[in-house]
Design a protein around this motif. Sequence first.
Motif, PDB file in Angstrom:
ATOM      1  N   ASP A   1      11.405  -0.309  11.733  1.00  0.00           N
ATOM      2  CA  ASP A   1      10.084   0.069  11.194  1.00  0.00           C
ATOM      3  C   ASP A   1      10.224   1.300  10.294  1.00  0.00           C
ATOM      4  OD1 ASP A   1       7.064   0.130  11.328  1.00  0.00           O
ATOM      5  OD2 ASP A   1       7.611   2.140  11.943  1.00  0.00           O
ATOM      6  N   GLY A   2       9.479   1.282   9.199  1.00  0.00           N
ATOM      7  CA  GLY A   2       9.519   2.430   8.290  1.00  0.00           C
ATOM      8  C   GLY A   2      10.617   2.283   7.265  1.00  0.00           C
TER       9      GLY A   2
ATOM     10  N   SER B   1      10.898   1.412   4.382  1.00  0.00           N
ATOM     11  CA  SER B   1      10.747   1.866   2.980  1.00  0.00           C
ATOM     12  C   SER B   1      11.279   3.303   2.848  1.00  0.00           C
ATOM     13  CB  SER B   1       9.270   1.808   2.569  1.00  0.00           C
ATOM     14  OG  SER B   1       8.508   2.537   3.531  1.00  0.00           O
TER      15      SER B   1
ATOM     16  N   ASN C   1      -2.819   8.199   6.206  1.00  0.00           N
ATOM     17  CA  ASN C   1      -2.514   8.227   4.778  1.00  0.00           C
ATOM     18  C   ASN C   1      -3.798   8.536   3.999  1.00  0.00           C
ATOM     19  OD1 ASN C   1      -2.022   7.789   2.108  1.00  0.00           O
ATOM     20  ND2 ASN C   1      -0.706   5.987   2.442  1.00  0.00           N
TER      21      ASN C   1
ATOM     22  N   TYR D   1       1.913  13.555   8.388  1.00  0.00           N
ATOM     23  CA  TYR D   1       2.067  12.113   8.170  1.00  0.00           C
ATOM     24  C   TYR D   1       3.405  11.852   7.501  1.00  0.00           C
ATOM     25  CZ  TYR D   1       0.755   7.272   7.067  1.00  0.00           C
ATOM     26  OH  TYR D   1       0.701   5.914   7.002  1.00  0.00           O
TER      27      TYR D   1
ATOM     28  N   GLY E   1       4.793   8.684   7.392  1.00  0.00           N
ATOM     29  CA  GLY E   1       4.808   7.359   6.765  1.00  0.00           C
ATOM     30  C   GLY E   1       5.822   6.452   7.435  1.00  0.00           C
ATOM     31  N   SER E   2       6.273   6.853   8.603  1.00  0.00           N
ATOM     32  CA  SER E   2       7.151   6.033   9.448  1.00  0.00           C
ATOM     33  C   SER E   2       6.538   6.089  10.845  1.00  0.00           C
ATOM     34  CB  SER E   2       8.564   6.632   9.439  1.00  0.00           C
ATOM     35  OG  SER E   2       9.442   5.821  10.161  1.00  0.00           O
ATOM     36  N   MET E   3       5.933   4.957  11.246  1.00  0.00           N
ATOM     37  CA  MET E   3       5.076   4.980  12.449  1.00  0.00           C
ATOM     38  C   MET E   3       5.786   5.574  13.661  1.00  0.00           C
ATOM     39  SD  MET E   3       3.317   1.778  14.373  1.00  0.00           S
ATOM     40  CE  MET E   3       1.782   1.978  15.284  1.00  0.00           C
TER      41      MET E   3
ATOM     42  N   PHE F   1      -2.880   9.372  15.642  1.00  0.00           N
ATOM     43  CA  PHE F   1      -2.302   8.574  14.551  1.00  0.00           C
ATOM     44  C   PHE F   1      -3.301   7.472  14.203  1.00  0.00           C
ATOM     45  CE2 PHE F   1       0.960   6.564  12.007  1.00  0.00           C
ATOM     46  CZ  PHE F   1       0.655   5.216  12.074  1.00  0.00           C
TER      47      PHE F   1
ATOM     48  N   TYR G   1      -4.120   4.153  11.533  1.00  0.00           N
ATOM     49  CA  TYR G   1      -3.939   3.282  10.390  1.00  0.00           C
ATOM     50  C   TYR G   1      -5.144   2.335  10.397  1.00  0.00           C
ATOM     51  CZ  TYR G   1      -1.763   1.819   6.187  1.00  0.00           C
ATOM     52  OH  TYR G   1      -1.526   1.629   4.833  1.00  0.00           O
TER      53      TYR G   1
ATOM     54  N   LYS H   1      -2.908  -2.432   8.266  1.00  0.00           N
ATOM     55  CA  LYS H   1      -1.549  -2.822   7.819  1.00  0.00           C
ATOM     56  C   LYS H   1      -0.614  -3.158   8.978  1.00  0.00           C
ATOM     57  CE  LYS H   1       2.519  -0.962   5.427  1.00  0.00           C
ATOM     58  NZ  LYS H   1       3.100   0.200   4.727  1.00  0.00           N
ATOM     59  N   LEU H   2      -0.768  -2.501  10.103  1.00  0.00           N
ATOM     60  CA  LEU H   2       0.240  -2.597  11.160  1.00  0.00           C
ATOM     61  C   LEU H   2       0.042  -3.847  12.017  1.00  0.00           C
ATOM     62  CD1 LEU H   2       0.447   1.206  11.979  1.00  0.00           C
ATOM     63  CD2 LEU H   2       1.859  -0.154  10.424  1.00  0.00           C
TER      64      LEU H   2
ATOM     65  N   GLU I   1       4.267  -3.965  16.852  1.00  0.00           N
ATOM     66  CA  GLU I   1       4.103  -2.546  16.507  1.00  0.00           C
ATOM     67  C   GLU I   1       3.002  -1.936  17.383  1.00  0.00           C
ATOM     68  OE1 GLU I   1       3.440  -2.940  12.259  1.00  0.00           O
ATOM     69  OE2 GLU I   1       5.548  -2.550  11.799  1.00  0.00           O
TER      70      GLU I   1
HETATM   71  P1  P6P Z   1       1.549   3.595   4.206  1.00  0.00           P
HETATM   72  C1  P6P Z   1       6.147   1.730   7.245  1.00  0.00           C
HETATM   73  O1  P6P Z   1       6.185   0.910   6.088  1.00  0.00           O
HETATM   74  C2  P6P Z   1       4.926   1.316   8.068  1.00  0.00           C
HETATM   75  O2  P6P Z   1       5.024  -0.008   8.454  1.00  0.00           O
HETATM   76  C3  P6P Z   1       4.771   2.230   9.270  1.00  0.00           C
HETATM   77  O3  P6P Z   1       5.988   2.619   9.804  1.00  0.00           O
HETATM   78  C4  P6P Z   1       3.994   3.401   8.691  1.00  0.00           C
HETATM   79  O4  P6P Z   1       3.213   4.072   9.651  1.00  0.00           O
HETATM   80  C5  P6P Z   1       3.109   2.731   7.639  1.00  0.00           C
HETATM   81  O5  P6P Z   1       3.760   1.505   7.285  1.00  0.00           O
HETATM   82  C6  P6P Z   1       2.969   3.574   6.407  1.00  0.00           C
HETATM   83  O6  P6P Z   1       2.127   2.861   5.521  1.00  0.00           O
HETATM   84  O7  P6P Z   1       0.557   2.587   3.638  1.00  0.00           O
HETATM   85  O8  P6P Z   1       0.854   4.856   4.665  1.00  0.00           O
HETATM   86  O9  P6P Z   1       2.726   3.861   3.319  1.00  0.00           O
END
Ligand code: P6P
Length: 340
Positions: free
Chosen positions: A119-120, A122, A212, A245, A247-249, A263, A265, A275-276, A281
């Motif tokens: 996860d995360g 990116s 975010n 934040y 950006g990696s859950m 936290f 989302y 998104k999650l 997750e």
């Molecule tokens: P955003 C990472 O891509 C992820 O799946 C989670 O780990 C993280 O919390 C979320 O997306 C971040 O998403 O839209 O804020 O970039």
Amino acid sequence: MAKQKFMTLGRHIIEGEKLHPHATGELSHLLRDLSLAAKVISLEVNKAGLVDLLGFTGDNNVHGEQVKKLDLFAHNMLIRAMDHGEHLCVMASEEEENIIHISKKHKVGKYVLLFDPLDGSSNIDANVSIGTIFSIYKRISPDNTPGTMEDCLQLGLKQVAAGYVVYGSSTILVYTAGHGVHAFTLDPSFGEFLLSYEDIQIPKKSKIYSINEGNYLYWHKGLKNYIKYLQDEDKNTQRPYSSRYIGSMVADIHRNLLYGGIFMYPADSRNAHGKLRLMYECNPIAYIIEQAGGRASDGKKRILEIQPETLHQRTPIFCGSEEDVLMVEKFMAEEDKVKA
Ligand code: P6P
């Protein structure tokens, strides 16, 4: 935090099995195999930049997202580590559209494993902490038959264990089997996960919020009101909160679990379900947060009570310190009343 007893993950799981009157040791073996996969993934994550494991494979996953080489490595490593232990009847992964059957060479077991292998992802190339998330159920289909989609689509409340591994400045495995949340830090010098935090309790109220804020424009008005409330000054309620934040859950959750925090989302006007993903997750994270004395909801109902429909379905999530999650739910409910 009191000095922890010198205890390995394996020993701790066996101790924990004594709390389960009908334990057969299978869950211990399952968690042991998972920790083996985590060690290998940790090794690769920590040297990815040196062995051309960064970057993209050039493929897209079931969600149309570009697959990172390490994503695929972690996915394949987990399957290789888990598919022959004879504890599982079926698996499911974020990287695979359908359920993953156990090969006919092996006896099927009584457990079900769902996971997000990395996860995360990116963030991989930027050396930001990333993680593996896992969720374990008992099968509901008949023993000694191939596992089914129904085995995978169970209520989060039915989880028998859940956890995550955060690959950061150190590699930490956090799990619960229904008797508290415990963290183990990998000692790379001899490859063992050693107990670092036993029975973690998340503070009931915090001064950290994670969201975010780039999506502010699309949020529910009640959520906008809540974030503005957190940013106002009031010493009695420790406001303004700090915004954290990554950006990696897994990294955000791990910090909030130890320090306290909320936290979020949320769903928004562009993504009606956020998104999650629910199954691999939000459900495991919700189980951990609740076991640590926190709360995890979709803004209204407990994540663990959401009836799954499909393997990769998404859900909004608000989780962490109980009082903070209740507060954001109140702000959104009040706005819904005004609109009604
Ligand atoms: P955003 C990472 O891509 C992820 O799946 C989670 O780990 C993280 O919390 C979320 O997306 C971040 O998403 O839209 O804020 O970039």
